[in-house]
Design a protein around this motif. Structure first.
Motif, PDB file in Angstrom:
ATOM      1  N   MET A   1       0.835  -1.214   0.000  1.00 35.74           N
ATOM      2  CA  MET A   1       0.000   0.000   0.000  1.00 35.74           C
ATOM      3  C   MET A   1       0.862   1.252   0.000  1.00 35.74           C
ATOM      4  O   MET A   1       0.654   2.174  -0.777  1.00 35.74           O
ATOM      5  N   GLN A   2       1.861   1.263   0.893  1.00 34.77           N
ATOM      6  CA  GLN A   2       2.703   2.451   1.020  1.00 34.77           C
ATOM      7  C   GLN A   2       3.491   2.713  -0.256  1.00 34.77           C
ATOM      8  O   GLN A   2       3.689   3.867  -0.651  1.00 34.77           O
ATOM      9  N   ASP A   3       3.927   1.630  -0.919  1.00 32.03           N
ATOM     10  CA  ASP A   3       4.691   1.801  -2.159  1.00 32.03           C
ATOM     11  C   ASP A   3       3.874   2.544  -3.205  1.00 32.03           C
ATOM     12  O   ASP A   3       4.383   3.435  -3.891  1.00 32.03           O
ATOM     13  N   PHE A   4       2.595   2.189  -3.340  1.00 33.26           N
ATOM     14  CA  PHE A   4       1.770   2.873  -4.332  1.00 33.26           C
ATOM     15  C   PHE A   4       1.549   4.326  -3.947  1.00 33.26           C
ATOM     16  O   PHE A   4       1.580   5.221  -4.809  1.00 33.26           O
ATOM     17  N   LEU A   5       1.324   4.580  -2.671  1.00 39.36           N
ATOM     18  CA  LEU A   5       1.103   5.965  -2.237  1.00 39.36           C
ATOM     19  C   LEU A   5       2.334   6.824  -2.510  1.00 39.36           C
ATOM     20  O   LEU A   5       2.217   7.997  -2.905  1.00 39.36           O
ATOM     21  N   GLU A   6       3.519   6.250  -2.331  1.00 40.40           N
ATOM     22  CA  GLU A   6       4.742   6.995  -2.629  1.00 40.40           C
ATOM     23  C   GLU A   6       4.866   7.227  -4.140  1.00 40.40           C
ATOM     24  O   GLU A   6       5.263   8.315  -4.580  1.00 40.40           O
ATOM     25  N   GLU A   7       4.521   6.211  -4.922  1.00 40.16           N
ATOM     26  CA  GLU A   7       4.553   6.351  -6.381  1.00 40.16           C
ATOM     27  C   GLU A   7       3.544   7.404  -6.832  1.00 40.16           C
ATOM     28  O   GLU A   7       3.816   8.212  -7.732  1.00 40.16           O
ATOM     29  N   TYR A   8       2.386   7.413  -6.200  1.00 40.78           N
ATOM     30  CA  TYR A   8       1.342   8.360  -6.564  1.00 40.78           C
ATOM     31  C   TYR A   8       1.757   9.792  -6.214  1.00 40.78           C
ATOM     32  O   TYR A   8       1.541  10.725  -6.995  1.00 40.78           O
ATOM     33  N   ALA A   9       2.382   9.950  -5.045  1.00 42.59           N
ATOM     34  CA  ALA A   9       2.838  11.280  -4.642  1.00 42.59           C
ATOM     35  C   ALA A   9       3.894  11.805  -5.607  1.00 42.59           C
ATOM     36  O   ALA A   9       3.890  12.990  -5.974  1.00 42.59           O
ATOM     37  N   ALA A  10       4.806  10.921  -6.050  1.00 45.62           N
ATOM     38  CA  ALA A  10       5.829  11.332  -7.013  1.00 45.62           C
ATOM     39  C   ALA A  10       5.189  11.710  -8.348  1.00 45.62           C
ATOM     40  O   ALA A  10       5.617  12.666  -9.006  1.00 45.62           O
ATOM     41  N   CYS A  12       2.180  12.958  -8.757  1.00 47.52           N
ATOM     42  CA  CYS A  12       1.530  14.260  -8.569  1.00 47.52           C
ATOM     43  C   CYS A  12       2.550  15.394  -8.568  1.00 47.52           C
ATOM     44  O   CYS A  12       2.288  16.485  -9.097  1.00 47.52           O
ATOM     45  N   ASP A  13       3.722  15.146  -7.992  1.00 51.23           N
ATOM     46  CA  ASP A  13       4.772  16.170  -7.997  1.00 51.23           C
ATOM     47  C   ASP A  13       5.202  16.498  -9.419  1.00 51.23           C
ATOM     48  O   ASP A  13       5.495  17.660  -9.742  1.00 51.23           O
ATOM     49  N   HIS A  15       3.423  15.640 -12.458  1.00 51.34           N
ATOM     50  CA  HIS A  15       2.381  15.908 -13.453  1.00 51.34           C
ATOM     51  C   HIS A  15       1.189  16.685 -12.889  1.00 51.34           C
ATOM     52  O   HIS A  15       0.315  17.090 -13.658  1.00 51.34           O
ATOM     53  N   GLY A  16       1.155  16.872 -11.587  1.00 51.20           N
ATOM     54  CA  GLY A  16      -0.037  17.430 -10.967  1.00 51.20           C
ATOM     55  C   GLY A  16      -1.005  16.324 -10.586  1.00 51.20           C
ATOM     56  O   GLY A  16      -0.957  15.215 -11.140  1.00 51.20           O
ATOM     57  N   ARG A  17      -1.885  16.611  -9.642  1.00 49.40           N
ATOM     58  CA  ARG A  17      -2.863  15.597  -9.230  1.00 49.40           C
ATOM     59  C   ARG A  17      -3.829  15.330 -10.383  1.00 49.40           C
ATOM     60  O   ARG A  17      -4.433  16.258 -10.924  1.00 49.40           O
ATOM     61  N   PRO A  18      -4.005  14.061 -10.772  1.00 48.99           N
ATOM     62  CA  PRO A  18      -4.881  13.764 -11.907  1.00 48.99           C
ATOM     63  C   PRO A  18      -6.355  13.961 -11.571  1.00 48.99           C
ATOM     64  O   PRO A  18      -6.773  13.793 -10.420  1.00 48.99           O
ATOM     65  N   GLU A  19      -7.116  14.315 -12.587  1.00 55.36           N
ATOM     66  CA  GLU A  19      -8.569  14.406 -12.433  1.00 55.36           C
ATOM     67  C   GLU A  19      -9.176  13.021 -12.218  1.00 55.36           C
ATOM     68  O   GLU A  19     -10.137  12.866 -11.471  1.00 55.36           O
ATOM     69  N   ARG A  20      -8.608  12.042 -12.905  1.00 60.94           N
ATOM     70  CA  ARG A  20      -9.081  10.671 -12.712  1.00 60.94           C
ATOM     71  C   ARG A  20      -7.920   9.706 -12.900  1.00 60.94           C
ATOM     72  O   ARG A  20      -6.894  10.043 -13.505  1.00 60.94           O
TER      73      ARG A  20
END
Length: 451
Positions: A1-10, A12-13, A15-20
């Motif tokens: 779980m944490q690995d994906f959250l770290e990947e997602y945060a990177a 967003c840094d 490309h920006g937070r996605p709309e979907r």
């Protein structure tokens, strides 16, 4: 779980937070299925809170459940949890949601025990790879994919029409590349944006036909993932430019079909290419691998040619190899040896259509190779260069024959995970019963008013 959250945060840094976020999983036909989630639902994605029926891995090409697989409602149609594949979160450059970024992530469905469901095509490829790893070996793979651009159709029954000004034979035509530069540049840019490694993009023979080559990689699963992503990418970019694209095996009767060629070498734990004997002749090990791919080609043709249309490539004069033969730098051969010495010593498997599931097709190629390595006494026919124009007996051009050969094959049963051969055959039999019973337009045109 944490690995994906770290990947997602990177993500967003950068490309920006996605709309979907588009959650994708690959079914037996290499059709991507899944769900869209809002871009602020990353916690739900990370913990596997999105569920789908496990039977989604094995529908027929029409998207319908196949009762004979033993999946679906026959066993209550249980759900699996969609779990993101690490490293697969990528932008979708050709899409937009209210002007914002769109992300995609490849997922696998996990069962109640937390394991990837055995119906997954990715899991089948991993199963074959494990057999190499047990021997201290690792394949190095590159794919080549062909596709056609064509004008959008008003009706699904309409035949494709090539782009304007397309020559009937455009092979390596630089003017074609110039005229199509905008869409081809966007395809390549999107591929790089999605962390793919395209090498060259060329105009192929047919009108509106192109081919992309990918760099070799020792990450075989990533090579298969990229082949899957690329099919989606090309169709998406084509739509953005007001065009359509297809990886259908044979969209035109009079022009070449679309193939997926697979280049493979194998390295040992020290990184040495086991096919390189330091001579200008194919090594005994390379010949064993070739013999294995040829000996298993009939058994696995239903993997390399999964659909009714696929078998239009297996005709004389169809521009595609249709006999289990090998050669040196010979494109009439089903298995070609572009290089036989040095780090590039490898075979090129040229049978699969671009419509094949890349995970299953690569698994079939690798499975055939390891079959040859494990059976050093397999006979090997002479290369085509020594056959004086003679060929081996042709592969079948009949879909049903290929499926039944696969369904009865002990090689296929042992190559894939338990039960997968039977699931695959059940899906194809269901399609055969539906698609071959439909009366075609040519039958009405030829017979209805004359008989």
């Amino acid at each position: 779980m944490q690995d994906f959250l770290e990947e997602y945060a990177a993500f967003c840094d950068q490309h920006g937070r996605p709309e979907r976020v588009e959650l994708m999983m690959c079914d037996i036909n290499a059709i991507l299925r899944g769900k869209w989630l809002p871009g602020d639902d990353e916690d739900k994605i990370a913990k596997g809170g999105v569920r789908m029926p496990l039977s989604t891995y094995a529908p027929n090409i029409l998207g319908e459940e196949v009762e004979a697989t033993g999946l679906g409602i026959a066993i209550g149609d249980p759900d699996g949890n969609l779990i993101p594949v690490p490293g697969s979160l990528r932008p979708v450059p050709w899409a937009s949601a209210s002007g914002g970024t769109v992300a995609q992530v490849l997922c696998e469905m996990h069962d109640d025990d937390g394991d990837v469901a055995p119906y997954s095509p990715r899991r089948q490829l991993q199963h074959v790879l494990e057999r190499f790893h047990e021997r201290g070996l690792n394949p190095v793979v590159a794919t080549e994919l062909e596709f056609y651009l064509y004008k959008p159709r008003d009706d699904q029954n309409d035949a494709p029409v090539p782009p304007d000004k397309s020559p009937t034979a455009q092979n390596y035509d630089l003017e074609v590349l110039d005229r199509t530069q905008a869409i081809l540049d966007d395809i390549l840019d999107a591929a790089w944006d999605q962390s793919m490694t395209p090498d060259t993009l060329i105009a192929e023979y047919g009108p509106g036909q192109f081919e992309v080559n990918f760099h070799h990689t020792d990450n075989v699963m990533a090579a298969a993932d990229d082949a899957l992503y690329f099919r989606r990418l090309v169709r998406g970019v084509a739509r953005k430019h007001g065009m359509s694209a297809t990886f259908m095996a044979k969209p035109y009767a009079d022009y070449p079909g679309n193939g997926m060629h697979v280049h493979v070498s194998v390295v040992d734990k020290d990184g040495r290419n086991i096919f390189d004997a330091g001579t200008d002749e194919p090594s005994a090990t390379l010949k064993q691998a070739v013999a294995g791919t040829l000996d298993t080609m009939d058994d696995l043709q239903a993997i390399f040619a999964p659909h009714m249309n696929s078998y239009r490539r297996f005709q004389r004069g169809s521009f595609a190899p249709h006999t289990p033969d090998w050669g040196w730098d010979n494109r009439a051969a089903a298995v070609r040896l572009p290089e036989v010495s040095g780090p590039g010593a490898r075979l090129e498997h040229r049978i699969a259509g671009a419509d094949a599931n890349p995970y299953l097709a690569i698994a079939g190629v690798l499975g055939g190779m390891i079959y040859g390595l494990d059976n050093p006494d397999l006979p090997l026919v002479a290369p085509l260069e020594e056959m004086n124009g003679e060929f081996s007996d042709a592969l079948t051009s009949d879909w049903g024959t290929a499926v039944e050969c696969f369904a009865e094959s002990e090689i296929a049963r042992e190559m894939f995970m338990p039960g997968y051969r039977d699931i695959y055959a059940a899906v194809r039999r269901d399609e055969i019963s539906q698609l071959t019973s439909a009366i075609s337009q040519i039958e009405y045109r030829t017979y209805l008013g004359r008989l």
